[in-house]
Design a protein around this motif. Structure first.
Motif, PDB file in Angstrom:
ATOM      1  N   MET A  51      -2.335  -6.673   0.715  1.00 51.63           N
ATOM      2  CA  MET A  51      -2.334  -5.447   1.514  1.00 51.63           C
ATOM      3  C   MET A  51      -1.695  -4.294   0.738  1.00 51.63           C
ATOM      4  O   MET A  51      -2.200  -3.166   0.750  1.00 51.63           O
ATOM      5  N   ALA A  52      -0.586  -4.581   0.036  1.00 48.44           N
ATOM      6  CA  ALA A  52       0.082  -3.536  -0.739  1.00 48.44           C
ATOM      7  C   ALA A  52      -0.813  -3.037  -1.861  1.00 48.44           C
ATOM      8  O   ALA A  52      -0.944  -1.831  -2.093  1.00 48.44           O
ATOM      9  N   ALA A  53      -1.446  -3.966  -2.585  1.00 46.09           N
ATOM     10  CA  ALA A  53      -2.318  -3.577  -3.686  1.00 46.09           C
ATOM     11  C   ALA A  53      -3.515  -2.777  -3.185  1.00 46.09           C
ATOM     12  O   ALA A  53      -3.964  -1.819  -3.829  1.00 46.09           O
ATOM     13  N   GLU A  54      -4.026  -3.156  -2.018  1.00 50.45           N
ATOM     14  CA  GLU A  54      -5.163  -2.441  -1.441  1.00 50.45           C
ATOM     15  C   GLU A  54      -4.787  -0.998  -1.118  1.00 50.45           C
ATOM     16  O   GLU A  54      -5.606  -0.075  -1.279  1.00 50.45           O
ATOM     17  N   GLN A  55      -3.564  -0.780  -0.682  1.00 55.05           N
ATOM     18  CA  GLN A  55      -3.116   0.577  -0.375  1.00 55.05           C
ATOM     19  C   GLN A  55      -3.084   1.450  -1.632  1.00 55.05           C
ATOM     20  O   GLN A  55      -3.351   2.653  -1.560  1.00 55.05           O
ATOM     21  N   VAL A  56      -2.755   0.861  -2.769  1.00 52.27           N
ATOM     22  CA  VAL A  56      -2.758   1.622  -4.021  1.00 52.27           C
ATOM     23  C   VAL A  56      -4.167   2.114  -4.324  1.00 52.27           C
ATOM     24  O   VAL A  56      -4.376   3.286  -4.686  1.00 52.27           O
ATOM     25  N   LEU A  57      -5.161   1.243  -4.167  1.00 56.12           N
ATOM     26  CA  LEU A  57      -6.541   1.635  -4.433  1.00 56.12           C
ATOM     27  C   LEU A  57      -7.027   2.702  -3.456  1.00 56.12           C
ATOM     28  O   LEU A  57      -7.696   3.669  -3.853  1.00 56.12           O
ATOM     29  N   LEU A  58      -6.687   2.544  -2.182  1.00 56.54           N
ATOM     30  CA  LEU A  58      -7.126   3.516  -1.181  1.00 56.54           C
ATOM     31  C   LEU A  58      -6.536   4.894  -1.450  1.00 56.54           C
ATOM     32  O   LEU A  58      -7.241   5.916  -1.384  1.00 56.54           O
ATOM     33  N   LYS A  59      -5.251   4.932  -1.765  1.00 57.05           N
ATOM     34  CA  LYS A  59      -4.610   6.222  -2.034  1.00 57.05           C
ATOM     35  C   LYS A  59      -5.149   6.828  -3.323  1.00 57.05           C
ATOM     36  O   LYS A  59      -5.341   8.052  -3.412  1.00 57.05           O
ATOM     37  N   ALA A  60      -5.413   6.009  -4.335  1.00 59.60           N
ATOM     38  CA  ALA A  60      -5.971   6.510  -5.594  1.00 59.60           C
ATOM     39  C   ALA A  60      -7.329   7.166  -5.358  1.00 59.60           C
ATOM     40  O   ALA A  60      -7.612   8.255  -5.870  1.00 59.60           O
ATOM     41  N   LYS A  61      -8.168   6.515  -4.595  1.00 54.56           N
ATOM     42  CA  LYS A  61      -9.501   7.059  -4.313  1.00 54.56           C
ATOM     43  C   LYS A  61      -9.409   8.374  -3.546  1.00 54.56           C
ATOM     44  O   LYS A  61     -10.091   9.356  -3.873  1.00 54.56           O
ATOM     45  N   GLN A  62      -8.565   8.412  -2.523  1.00 51.38           N
ATOM     46  CA  GLN A  62      -8.426   9.625  -1.717  1.00 51.38           C
ATOM     47  C   GLN A  62      -7.933  10.801  -2.552  1.00 51.38           C
ATOM     48  O   GLN A  62      -8.497  11.899  -2.504  1.00 51.38           O
ATOM     49  N   ASN A  63      -6.879  10.589  -3.301  1.00 55.82           N
ATOM     50  CA  ASN A  63      -6.295  11.691  -4.062  1.00 55.82           C
ATOM     51  C   ASN A  63      -7.198  12.119  -5.207  1.00 55.82           C
ATOM     52  O   ASN A  63      -7.272  13.312  -5.534  1.00 55.82           O
TER      53      ASN A  63
END
Length: 263
Positions: A51-63
């Motif tokens: 879940m933590a690693a997935e949040q990194v990818l989601l935030k990277a894509k958004q920003n």
């Protein structure tokens, strides 16, 4: 010299019960020749690390999709990914019984330059041909011991506390962020992002030879296979991303081939 890009991402669960690493490549929706590679090694037990690693990818894509170079520097963009993912991961601790954490490596390629940021012990290597140009410095206890001269590279790979991190996303302390960049770029430049489940079994020279000596997909397959053999049944999750710049093939008509991506 017109350049094109060869890329590959790959993962292996290793000898763990769950794959908690994440990796992705994103092309910018508006700017040709601009891409982002992101890798995260999640920690936290059960599904917390994933879940933590997935949040990194989601935030990277958004920003990254909102990135506007006229009003934001690459360093600011990359730092925002790490800092904002860190905050989101911390907040999840209040809504679950898990204790999620993650490393992060975020790499942005634009025409003529590359920029990256990292936190934790997942790494980015820059090779020119097979020669190492630079690599990120681990935010770990063993990394500090290595930089202070208390141990050497060989001892670092075998140290019993090599997995102790001094900084990561989701901890009480604000993340320590390391930055790097390269400009100009040239054919033969390669960038390798990987978790410790891969780099822990190789010397810099071995990694450089593999990345320079074969296409990214074949290099990733070879490195993962060798890491599995060397782990001897005790391997961690393995995650890798390779971005390699090569001369663009000549073609008729206008255009110079910059920004082309070959997977």
């Amino acid at each position: 010299m017109p350049l094109t890009i060869e890329t590959c991402v790959a993962r292996h669960t290793g000898d763990r019960k769950e794959q908690q690493d994440r990796v992705a490549l994103f092309a910018h929706p508006r700017m040709s020749g601009t891409m982002l590679a992101v890798l995260a090694d999640g920690m936290g037990g059960h599904s917390g690390g994933a879940m933590a690693a997935e949040q990194v990818l989601l935030k990277a894509k958004q920003n990254f999709e909102a990135y506007a170079p006229r009003s934001e520097t690459p360093e600011h963009l990359l730092a925002s990914v790490v800092n904002e993912a860190h905050l989101v991961i911390k907040l999840t601790r209040f809504t679950s019984e898990q204790d999620p954490h993650s490393t992060a490596v975020v790499f942005m390629l634009q025409p003529g330059r590359a920029d990256w940021a990292h936190c934790g012990d997942s790494r980015l290597y820059h090779f020119r041909g097979s020669q190492l140009v630079s690599r990120t410095q681990d935010h770990s206890l063993v990394g500090e011991m290595l930089r202070s001269g208390k141990i050497d590279e060989e001892a670092a790979l075998k140290h019993p506390q090599r997995n102790v991190l001094l900084s990561c996303l989701g901890s009480e302390r604000e993340p320590r962020i390391g930055h790097g960049n390269q400009a100009p770029l040239m054919a033969g430049d390669s960038f390798l992002l990987c978790s410790d489940g891969l780099w822990g079994y190789f010397s810099d020279a071995e990694l450089g030879a593999a990345v320079a000596g074969m296409p990214p997909r074949e290099a990733a397959q070879k490195l993962i296979s060798q890491a599995r053999e060397r782990a001897g049944g005790y391997g961690d999750n393995i995650t890798v991303a390779i971005v390699r710049l090569v001369e663009a093939p000549a073609r008729n008509g206008n255009g110079n081939g910059n920004g082309a991506v070959r997977r």
